[in-house]
Design a protein around this motif. Structure first.
Motif, PDB file in Angstrom:
ATOM      1  N   ARG A   1      48.628  46.633  39.409  1.00 36.58           N
ATOM      2  CA  ARG A   1      47.408  45.788  39.924  1.00 36.58           C
ATOM      3  C   ARG A   1      46.760  45.998  40.852  1.00 36.58           C
ATOM      4  O   ARG A   1      45.806  45.238  41.154  1.00 36.58           O
ATOM      5  N   THR A   2      46.797  46.848  41.502  1.00 39.76           N
ATOM      6  CA  THR A   2      46.219  47.504  42.586  1.00 39.76           C
ATOM      7  C   THR A   2      45.543  48.748  41.995  1.00 39.76           C
ATOM      8  O   THR A   2      44.192  48.898  41.730  1.00 39.76           O
ATOM      9  N   VAL A   3      46.363  49.876  41.934  1.00 39.62           N
ATOM     10  CA  VAL A   3      45.856  51.005  41.103  1.00 39.62           C
ATOM     11  C   VAL A   3      45.533  50.737  39.789  1.00 39.62           C
ATOM     12  O   VAL A   3      44.738  51.102  39.152  1.00 39.62           O
ATOM     13  N   THR A   4      46.494  50.111  39.061  1.00 41.20           N
ATOM     14  CA  THR A   4      46.619  49.707  37.887  1.00 41.20           C
ATOM     15  C   THR A   4      45.753  48.368  37.522  1.00 41.20           C
ATOM     16  O   THR A   4      46.065  47.564  38.537  1.00 41.20           O
ATOM     17  N   GLN A   5      45.213  48.372  36.322  1.00 42.06           N
ATOM     18  CA  GLN A   5      44.522  46.949  36.037  1.00 42.06           C
ATOM     19  C   GLN A   5      45.752  45.941  35.665  1.00 42.06           C
ATOM     20  O   GLN A   5      45.482  44.602  36.000  1.00 42.06           O
ATOM     21  N   GLY A   6      46.885  46.345  34.989  1.00 39.29           N
ATOM     22  CA  GLY A   6      47.722  45.336  34.745  1.00 39.29           C
ATOM     23  C   GLY A   6      49.182  45.778  35.158  1.00 39.29           C
ATOM     24  O   GLY A   6      49.439  46.993  35.479  1.00 39.29           O
ATOM     25  N   PRO A   7      50.283  45.108  35.016  1.00 34.71           N
ATOM     26  CA  PRO A   7      51.390  45.522  35.169  1.00 34.71           C
ATOM     27  C   PRO A   7      51.950  46.663  34.539  1.00 34.71           C
ATOM     28  O   PRO A   7      51.552  46.987  33.197  1.00 34.71           O
ATOM     29  N   THR A   8      53.147  47.296  34.861  1.00 36.72           N
ATOM     30  CA  THR A   8      53.589  48.438  34.316  1.00 36.72           C
ATOM     31  C   THR A   8      55.189  48.553  33.810  1.00 36.72           C
ATOM     32  O   THR A   8      55.627  49.049  32.778  1.00 36.72           O
TER      33      THR A   8
ATOM     34  N   PRO B   1      38.860  51.509  37.962  1.00 30.90           N
ATOM     35  CA  PRO B   1      37.576  52.687  38.326  1.00 30.90           C
ATOM     36  C   PRO B   1      37.605  52.509  40.023  1.00 30.90           C
ATOM     37  O   PRO B   1      37.514  53.515  40.712  1.00 30.90           O
ATOM     38  N   GLY B   2      37.727  51.560  40.653  1.00 30.83           N
ATOM     39  CA  GLY B   2      37.680  51.460  42.281  1.00 30.83           C
ATOM     40  C   GLY B   2      38.898  52.449  42.574  1.00 30.83           C
ATOM     41  O   GLY B   2      38.691  52.937  43.869  1.00 30.83           O
ATOM     42  N   ALA B   3      40.100  52.244  41.931  1.00 37.66           N
ATOM     43  CA  ALA B   3      41.114  52.975  42.584  1.00 37.66           C
ATOM     44  C   ALA B   3      40.986  54.616  42.432  1.00 37.66           C
ATOM     45  O   ALA B   3      41.151  55.255  43.481  1.00 37.66           O
ATOM     46  N   ARG B   4      40.408  55.124  41.191  1.00 33.93           N
ATOM     47  CA  ARG B   4      39.852  56.382  41.208  1.00 33.93           C
ATOM     48  C   ARG B   4      38.962  56.982  42.250  1.00 33.93           C
ATOM     49  O   ARG B   4      39.242  58.067  42.854  1.00 33.93           O
ATOM     50  N   ALA B   5      38.052  55.961  42.530  1.00 32.40           N
ATOM     51  CA  ALA B   5      37.121  56.431  43.461  1.00 32.40           C
ATOM     52  C   ALA B   5      37.890  56.224  45.000  1.00 32.40           C
ATOM     53  O   ALA B   5      37.452  57.178  45.621  1.00 32.40           O
ATOM     54  N   ALA B   6      38.809  55.633  45.375  1.00 34.95           N
ATOM     55  CA  ALA B   6      39.148  55.478  46.574  1.00 34.95           C
ATOM     56  C   ALA B   6      40.256  56.661  46.796  1.00 34.95           C
ATOM     57  O   ALA B   6      40.176  57.249  47.679  1.00 34.95           O
ATOM     58  N   ILE B   7      40.988  57.103  45.777  1.00 26.45           N
ATOM     59  CA  ILE B   7      41.870  58.345  45.657  1.00 26.45           C
ATOM     60  C   ILE B   7      41.149  59.333  45.983  1.00 26.45           C
ATOM     61  O   ILE B   7      41.304  60.382  46.834  1.00 26.45           O
ATOM     62  N   ALA B   8      39.980  59.717  45.443  1.00 28.15           N
ATOM     63  CA  ALA B   8      39.183  60.729  45.331  1.00 28.15           C
ATOM     64  C   ALA B   8      38.520  60.930  46.974  1.00 28.15           C
ATOM     65  O   ALA B   8      38.501  62.017  47.434  1.00 28.15           O
TER      66      ALA B   8
ATOM     67  N   VAL C   1      42.571  44.377  47.900  1.00 30.77           N
ATOM     68  CA  VAL C   1      42.033  44.807  46.292  1.00 30.77           C
ATOM     69  C   VAL C   1      42.391  43.825  45.415  1.00 30.77           C
ATOM     70  O   VAL C   1      43.466  43.427  44.983  1.00 30.77           O
ATOM     71  N   ASN C   2      41.152  43.342  45.041  1.00 30.83           N
ATOM     72  CA  ASN C   2      41.088  42.226  43.815  1.00 30.83           C
ATOM     73  C   ASN C   2      42.334  41.229  44.137  1.00 30.83           C
ATOM     74  O   ASN C   2      43.115  40.863  43.112  1.00 30.83           O
ATOM     75  N   PRO C   3      42.183  40.479  45.289  1.00 22.92           N
ATOM     76  CA  PRO C   3      43.459  39.764  45.893  1.00 22.92           C
ATOM     77  C   PRO C   3      43.330  38.383  45.358  1.00 22.92           C
ATOM     78  O   PRO C   3      42.417  37.776  44.701  1.00 22.92           O
ATOM     79  N   HIS C   4      44.700  37.829  44.914  1.00 22.17           N
ATOM     80  CA  HIS C   4      44.745  36.484  44.563  1.00 22.17           C
ATOM     81  C   HIS C   4      44.517  35.612  45.535  1.00 22.17           C
ATOM     82  O   HIS C   4      44.090  36.166  46.656  1.00 22.17           O
ATOM     83  N   GLY C   5      44.547  34.356  45.205  1.00 24.75           N
ATOM     84  CA  GLY C   5      44.281  33.345  46.371  1.00 24.75           C
ATOM     85  C   GLY C   5      44.742  33.368  47.655  1.00 24.75           C
ATOM     86  O   GLY C   5      44.263  33.470  48.623  1.00 24.75           O
ATOM     87  N   LYS C   6      46.093  33.497  47.775  1.00 25.31           N
ATOM     88  CA  LYS C   6      46.889  33.580  48.865  1.00 25.31           C
ATOM     89  C   LYS C   6      46.677  34.779  49.887  1.00 25.31           C
ATOM     90  O   LYS C   6      46.267  34.606  50.757  1.00 25.31           O
ATOM     91  N   LEU C   7      46.436  35.853  49.019  1.00 25.61           N
ATOM     92  CA  LEU C   7      46.077  37.147  49.980  1.00 25.61           C
ATOM     93  C   LEU C   7      44.636  36.987  50.187  1.00 25.61           C
ATOM     94  O   LEU C   7      44.241  37.702  51.325  1.00 25.61           O
ATOM     95  N   ARG C   8      43.901  36.668  49.506  1.00 33.16           N
ATOM     96  CA  ARG C   8      42.404  36.602  49.892  1.00 33.16           C
ATOM     97  C   ARG C   8      42.240  35.630  51.202  1.00 33.16           C
ATOM     98  O   ARG C   8      41.420  35.895  51.912  1.00 33.16           O
ATOM     99  N   ARG C   9      42.816  34.326  51.160  1.00 28.45           N
ATOM    100  CA  ARG C   9      42.866  33.709  52.338  1.00 28.45           C
ATOM    101  C   ARG C   9      43.443  34.161  53.606  1.00 28.45           C
ATOM    102  O   ARG C   9      42.863  34.108  54.644  1.00 28.45           O
TER     103      ARG C   9
ATOM    104  N   GLU D   1      38.126  44.424  48.718  1.00 25.75           N
ATOM    105  CA  GLU D   1      37.287  45.339  47.778  1.00 25.75           C
ATOM    106  C   GLU D   1      37.731  44.716  46.356  1.00 25.75           C
ATOM    107  O   GLU D   1      39.071  44.283  45.964  1.00 25.75           O
ATOM    108  N   ASP D   2      36.788  44.768  45.516  1.00 20.29           N
ATOM    109  CA  ASP D   2      36.727  44.817  44.113  1.00 20.29           C
ATOM    110  C   ASP D   2      36.955  46.352  43.325  1.00 20.29           C
ATOM    111  O   ASP D   2      35.755  46.855  43.498  1.00 20.29           O
ATOM    112  N   TRP D   3      37.860  46.399  42.777  1.00 23.33           N
ATOM    113  CA  TRP D   3      38.132  47.678  42.353  1.00 23.33           C
ATOM    114  C   TRP D   3      37.851  47.537  40.563  1.00 23.33           C
ATOM    115  O   TRP D   3      38.275  48.702  40.085  1.00 23.33           O
ATOM    116  N   GLY D   4      37.340  46.697  40.158  1.00 20.60           N
ATOM    117  CA  GLY D   4      37.145  46.512  38.769  1.00 20.60           C
ATOM    118  C   GLY D   4      38.503  46.233  37.914  1.00 20.60           C
ATOM    119  O   GLY D   4      39.380  46.024  38.351  1.00 20.60           O
TER     120      GLY D   4
END
Length: 223
Positions: free
Chosen positions: A11-18, A94-101, A202-210, A220-223
């Motif tokens: 959910r940081t580099v990936t959009q969903g869990p693995t 997409p934002g993860a790919r840009a940050a990695i690059a 990155v795309n933080p949930h409520g607790k982390l955003r606060r 940052e919003d990585w899409g």
């Protein structure tokens, strides 16, 4: 001096869990009858939700149910490769790919630090161009069979930070590395956020955003 860029994965580099998708990927392609054990997986998840078992034990139970107690590395490799290929093709922000690059272009050493099993995280990291991986290990016997048992700690929360510190020490970077960026979507990574010079939520949930707003961390919003 080596500057570092340390990334959480799910959910940081990936959009969903693995993790569960990996186990389902293996079960469907190797031993589809194990899908009949999904109700037992659901019971285990419920036991974790009411704190009868911890996160590490939940991982071990799900591994045993959907993948098996002991599986030879040679049987897992094609499954790991096909899963990693699918994740890189369909599940990377997409934002993860840009940050990695960007971090790679700046000459930073790219490190994936994840609670997911290195069993498959290594393959995803390799495809994305990471230099190093810190993650949850699996016990592998002398017969090269992977056991449904975690080797050491589950790389989550404070344990992840301990493993990052151990990696820094073993890599000869203690007191030698330069500026550190750390990216994650979850407040459980607070110890690593506080260790880093440049924490990025990155795309933080409520607790982390606060928390990020209180501490002045980048969001940052990585899409």
């Amino acid at each position: 001096m080596s500057e570092l860029a340390v990334y959480d994965m799910d959910r940081t580099v990936t959009q969903g869990p693995t993790y569960v998708p990996f186990l389902l990927h293996c079960a469907m392609r190797r031993t589809s009858w194990r899908l009949l054990l999904l109700p037992a997986v659901a019971v285990s998840v419920a036991a974790y939700a009411v704190r009868l078992i911890d996160r590490a034990k939940l991982k071990e139970i799900c591994h045993r149910l959907l993948l098996g107690h002991r599986v030879h590395l040679s049987a897992l490799k094609p499954l790991v490769d096909s899963f990693a290929d699918r994740q890189v093709a369909t599940n990377i922000r997409p934002g993860a790919r840009a940050a990695i690059a960007r971090d790679k272009a700046q000459g930073r050493r790219l490190v994936l630090a994840t609670a997911s099993y290195r069993l498959y995280a290594d393959a995803i990291a390799e495809r994305l161009g990471f230099d190093d991986v810190i993650g949850t290990g699996s016990i592998i016997g002398l017969d090269e069979r992977v056991h449904a048992k975690i080797a050491g700690e589950n790389a989550y929360g404070e344990a992840k930070m301990r493993m990052i510190a151990e990696w820094v020490d073993k890599s000869g970077l203690k007191g030698m590395h330069g500026h550190v960026r750390f990216y994650s979507d979850h407040v459980s990574d607070r110890p690593a956020f506080e260790w880093a010079d440049a924490p990025v939520a990155v795309n933080p949930h409520g607790k982390l955003r606060r928390l990020a707003e209180e501490r002045g961390w980048a969001v940052e919003d990585w899409g």
